[in-house]
Scaffold this motif. Sequence first.
Motif, short mmCIF file in Angstrom:
data_model
loop_
_atom_site.label_atom_id
_atom_site.label_comp_id
_atom_site.label_asym_id
_atom_site.label_seq_id
_atom_site.Cartn_x
_atom_site.Cartn_y
_atom_site.Cartn_z
N LEU A 52 0.84 -1.20 0.00
CA LEU A 52 0.00 0.00 0.00
C LEU A 52 0.88 1.25 0.00
O LEU A 52 0.63 2.20 -0.76
CB LEU A 52 -0.93 0.00 1.21
CG LEU A 52 -1.97 -1.12 1.30
CD1 LEU A 52 -2.75 -1.02 2.61
CD2 LEU A 52 -2.92 -1.06 0.11
N TRP A 56 1.82 3.57 -3.52
CA TRP A 56 1.53 5.01 -3.56
C TRP A 56 2.79 5.80 -3.90
O TRP A 56 2.77 6.71 -4.74
CB TRP A 56 0.96 5.43 -2.21
CG TRP A 56 0.76 6.91 -2.07
CD1 TRP A 56 -0.11 7.69 -2.76
CD2 TRP A 56 1.47 7.79 -1.20
NE1 TRP A 56 0.00 9.01 -2.37
CE2 TRP A 56 0.96 9.10 -1.42
CE3 TRP A 56 2.47 7.60 -0.25
CZ2 TRP A 56 1.43 10.20 -0.71
CZ3 TRP A 56 2.93 8.70 0.46
CH2 TRP A 56 2.41 9.98 0.23
N SER A 59 3.89 5.42 -7.60
CA SER A 59 3.07 6.24 -8.51
C SER A 59 3.51 7.70 -8.51
O SER A 59 3.32 8.41 -9.50
CB SER A 59 1.59 6.12 -8.14
OG SER A 59 1.32 6.78 -6.90
N ARG A 60 4.09 8.15 -7.40
CA ARG A 60 4.56 9.54 -7.30
C ARG A 60 5.97 9.73 -7.85
O ARG A 60 6.30 10.79 -8.37
CB ARG A 60 4.53 10.00 -5.84
CG ARG A 60 3.14 10.15 -5.25
CD ARG A 60 3.23 10.68 -3.83
NE ARG A 60 3.92 11.96 -3.78
CZ ARG A 60 4.52 12.46 -2.69
NH1 ARG A 60 4.51 11.76 -1.58
NH2 ARG A 60 5.11 13.63 -2.73
N PRO A 204 -1.17 5.96 7.06
CA PRO A 204 -1.17 7.42 6.90
C PRO A 204 -0.94 8.17 8.21
O PRO A 204 -0.36 9.25 8.21
CB PRO A 204 -2.57 7.72 6.32
CG PRO A 204 -3.39 6.52 6.61
CD PRO A 204 -2.45 5.37 6.61
#
Length: 244
Positions: A52, A56, A59-60, A204
Amino acid sequence: MEYLWLLAIFILFAYTVEAVTGFGSIVIALSLGALLMPVPELLPILVPLNILMTGWLTSRLYRNIDVQLLLRRIVPLMLTGTLLGYLLLPWLSERWLKPLFGLLILWFSARELWRLNHGGAVHHPKWLTPPLMFSAGITHGLFASGGPLLVYALAGTSLDKARFRATLIAVWFLLNSSLTIAFLLDGRLQSALPAVLMLAPLLPVGVWLGEKLHHRIDEGLFRKLVYGLLMVTGSVLLGAGLLA
């Protein structure tokens, strides 16, 4: 699941540390979690959580990935080693897994403490790079912790900081995605899925805490404290295995 609340604290700590320092969430979570649970039970929880985060980040940061290094050198060797480590895992008893992991953590933390205190990277002969990458794959298949050996294998490369970080993150995303599929096929992911879903919101939160702490603490001192904690944890895992 017994000890889930304590594992949650360890995972929150691990991702907070990664947000502050940029390294080792799964190494920290697994080394602390192994004090509570068998390694084979922890992996189907920690590996999906890691994809996860790395998915993320990939992708950045995909523009900075060194695709040639990733696909031509790292992935073939590490994926082969990961498959071997995964196949070896059922044949190794917990009595041997914990001390082996403890040794890996002791080596990693001692090397990083030496580097922090003396400056510079720890280099090795170029011919040793492929065997180190393959060995990193084996440790990844066994413990989902190929980072210590892979970082050592890539010591002295010409990658700048941004490309190095992005390429490593892509490695973990690819390998941990493969391990997650393997856990799905062997049935271990299904039993771990409730814990994964319960613990996922901590990621997060850990990143947010780490971002807050990053600007308020001395990162060098913080790293030394974390590596010191890992040395203690590695010693406990090694001792527990040898005394079992």
